[in-house]
Design a protein around this motif. Structure first.
Motif: not given
Length: 656
Positions: A443-467
């Motif tokens: 999969e694409q790295r989170i920290n790319t324009a094609d995914f989240a734009g920067n790494a912090f933009n995915a943190l809410p998704a990571m919390v949901v995914s993890t819990t």
């Protein structure tokens, strides 16, 4: 698995598979010959009698740290496109020192998935130790695809300080990983192998794939491959923009590869000259599925979906020797070999391209040797999930098509958070089997324009995914420090870290700090991101509630038209007898969200809520500024104030 085309975006999985055979919902088995039984039992006894100390299976949610082994310890920063191993460097087994492994462990890791370990085709000269050179015309990249395995009974010589001693070096890494309290996972790729497969290290009496095939037939049950009779293999025509090794000269780079008759290609292509989009560096394995789909093996009774692995094994043992295709026996021997060498589990590449019957056979044998073996499969068709879990005896499958794709769409502003509850409901009966992730090597790295734009933009998704569920979480190395995957390494385009070439991984290298693993060269943002991942992932397998029940609170808020609760917010609860949690995330990158989260009466009764409930945010270990208000035991509510990209994991504490 990723085996991309050279004429399109070469990091994208082909949209279609040609003549994919092997999908089936019936099961079959076999009884091994005396020779096969002896070999398998010898290996199994070796596995059972190993004296090295292994970590105990985790009692909470597993955390799998996927590391691309060749890249992890590389400190070279040259990053020349198509660079050689001397120019761009390569990581080694020895780079996983105790310091490195404790750093991995600090992320809550319970299992390390060492990707790219089995010996696959590479463009490097190891003829001095008896390894044949690989042909660039049928190798993708200079370092080669980890999913074109050349020798299943040994490991990639690139990864060893002394290539002649490579297996011993990997065995030492297994022991170090165990000593540091984690278990070891490696890949098995049953659907296909390298065109030039040849094992130098197979146990005595174990023939190479294809060695005993009747090549006069397109198909025979005990053949390991399918053949294009009367035609020789021809290297695909490459687009004008592509040349093996980036155009560098090589003695074998001549547009030819000797294979007569031609074999079917790994993705199922039956052409003697595959297309450049095909997985032309690999050949398809025959599992007793005839060219047009019918099966050469007995079916397991339909009620075996509810039976144990031991009962599945008993079924196989009751079959006659000729009922099981030779390829099944070969892969069972391979799995037992690695169990005997200390490996604790396997990740299966493109599992849905192999019949479910085989998985029941293989996994029941594995569980007989190691009941706690960790078995993870790459399956993308939701209609097949339950068959691969219940009939195929998989422990875990990728939750890619529903949860990952939905979270990515939410991050990109293309979907509402309401879809999370919908996709989770679809797997409610198997949720504990669906491994969650936001990155892996495909999969694409989170920290790319094609995914989240920067790494912090995915943190809410990571919390949901993890819990969200009882399932394991997978973390890809470098994700925790915001790795971009921006290097033009050679074969393939950026947005993913290359799995085909020698390359450095800059953000990870800064954290690694020349083997200190202390973030000594990391930016403040990288350090902050790393600390967040450490907190979240350690919480994920230590919070008792996360192995308990799930209740979506999202629909209730929408039914109540809760002011401030919108398509960028998601809330749910996790709980058991020991712990009650309220979890809420704000996916907005710019807007704070303020709303009153209402809990239903059923939850109040289940939790036996009384007055004086306080809340602790487990992500910050700080008291939450708002209390939970009980409204005449009919409902309860708590005021939520979430900053952009903020999540809270609130633990309820009742004062009696």
């Amino acid at each position: 698995m990723l085996l991309p085309s050279v004429s399109i975006n070469v990091n994208m999985r082909p949209l279609t598979y040609i003549a994919v055979i092997g999908l089936s919902l019936s099961i079959s088995g076999c009884k091994l010959t005396n020779t096969d039984i002896q070999m398998t039992e010898d290996v199994r006894e070796s596995a059972l009698s190993m004296t090295q100390v292994k970590p105990s299976p985790t009692t909470g949610k597993p955390v799998v740290y996927q590391v691309f082994t060749r890249l992890y310890g590389n400190t070279n920063t040259t990053n020349k496109p198509w660079g050689t191993i001397a120019e761009n460097g390569v990581g080694k087994f020895g780079d996983f020192t105790d310091t490195a492994l404790q750093d991995i462990k600090s992320l809550g890791t319970t299992h390390v998935w060492y990707t790219g370990v089995p010996h696959h085709a590479v463009i490097n000269d190891y003829t001095s130790i008896g390894i044949s050179n690989d042909d660039p015309d049928v190798v993708k990249g200079r370092a080669g695809s980890p999913y074109a395995v050349k020798d299943y009974y040994n490991v990639n010589p690139d990864l060893a300080a002394n290539p002649a001693n490579r297996l011993a070096e990997f065995e030492a890494l297994i022991e170090r990983t165990h000593a540091n309290g984690m278990q070891v996972i490696i890949d098995i790729v049953p659907n296909h192998i390298a065109r030039n497969y040849h094992s130098l290290s197979a146990p005595k009496g174990e023939a190479d794939f294809g060695a005993n095939d009747d090549t006069s037939q397109v198909y025979s049950k005990h053949n390991n491959f399918y053949y294009v009779i009367g035609e020789d293999f021809a290297v695909p025509d490459a687009p004008n923009s592509y040349a093996p090794l980036g155009g560098d000269t090589h003695p074998l780079s001549d547009g030819k590869f000797a294979e007569s008759p031609a074999k079917w290609t790994g993705n199922g292509s039956r052409l003697a000259k595959p297309d450049a989009n095909d997985w032309y560096e690999t050949v398809k394995i025959n599992y007793g599925v005839k060219p047009y789909g019918s099966h050469d093996f007995p079916a397991l009774p339909v009620d075996y979906a509810s039976k144990t692995a031991a009962e599945h094994l008993a079924f196989w043992q009751a079959q006659t020797a000729d009922d099981i295709p030779d390829s099944w026996r070969k892969f069972e021997h391979i799995a037992q070999y690695w169990l005997a060498n200390g490996v604790d589990g396997f990740r299966y590449d493109m599992a849905e391209m192999v019949p479910v019957e085989f998985w029941s056979y293989l996994n029941s044998h594995i569980k007989h040797t190691n009941p706690n073996a960790f078995i993870l499969a790459e399956v993308y068709n939701p209609d097949l999930y339950r068959d691969y879990i219940h009939l195929g005896k998989m422990d875990y499958l990728y939750d890619k098509v529903d949860l990952y794709d939905s979270l990515k769409a939410i991050i990109q502003g293309k979907a509402s958070t309401a879809v999370i509850a919908t996709v989770q409901a679809k797997v409610s009966d198997i949720e504990q089997h669906m491994l969650h992730f936001l990155e892996n090597h495909d999969e694409q790295r989170i920290n790319t324009a094609d995914f989240a734009g920067n790494a912090f933009n995915a943190l809410p998704a990571m919390v949901v995914s993890t819990t969200l569920s009882r399932s394991p979480t997978l973390l890809y190395f470098g994700q925790d420090v915001g790795e971009q995957g921006a290097q033009m390494a050679g074969f393939g385009q950026p947005t993913r870290t290359s799995i085909f070439d020698y390359v450095g991984v800059p953000a990870h290298q800064r954290w690694m700090n020349n083997g200190k693993f202390d973030g000594g060269q990391s930016t403040p943002d990288e350090k902050a991101l790393r600390a967040y991942y450490q907190t979240l992932l350690n919480l994920s397998h230590s919070a008792p509630a996360l192995t308990g029940e799930y209740l979506a609170l999202d629909l209730l808020q929408r039914q109540l038209n809760t002011q401030g609760y919108d398509d960028q917010v998601f809330a749910f609860s996790r709980y058991n007898a020991e712990q009650q949690l309220l979890i809420a995330s704000n996916f907005s990158q710019t807007e704070p969200k303020t709303f009153t989260l209402t809990l239903p009466k059923t939850l109040i009764e289940q939790w036996q809520l009384v007055e004086n409930v306080t809340l602790i945010d487990l992500l910050t270990q700080q008291p939450y500024e708002h209390a939970l208000i009980l409204n005449n035991h009919d409902s309860a509510s708590v005021q939520m104030q979430l900053q952009p990209l903020q999540s809270v994991v609130l633990e309820l504490t009742q004062k009696h």
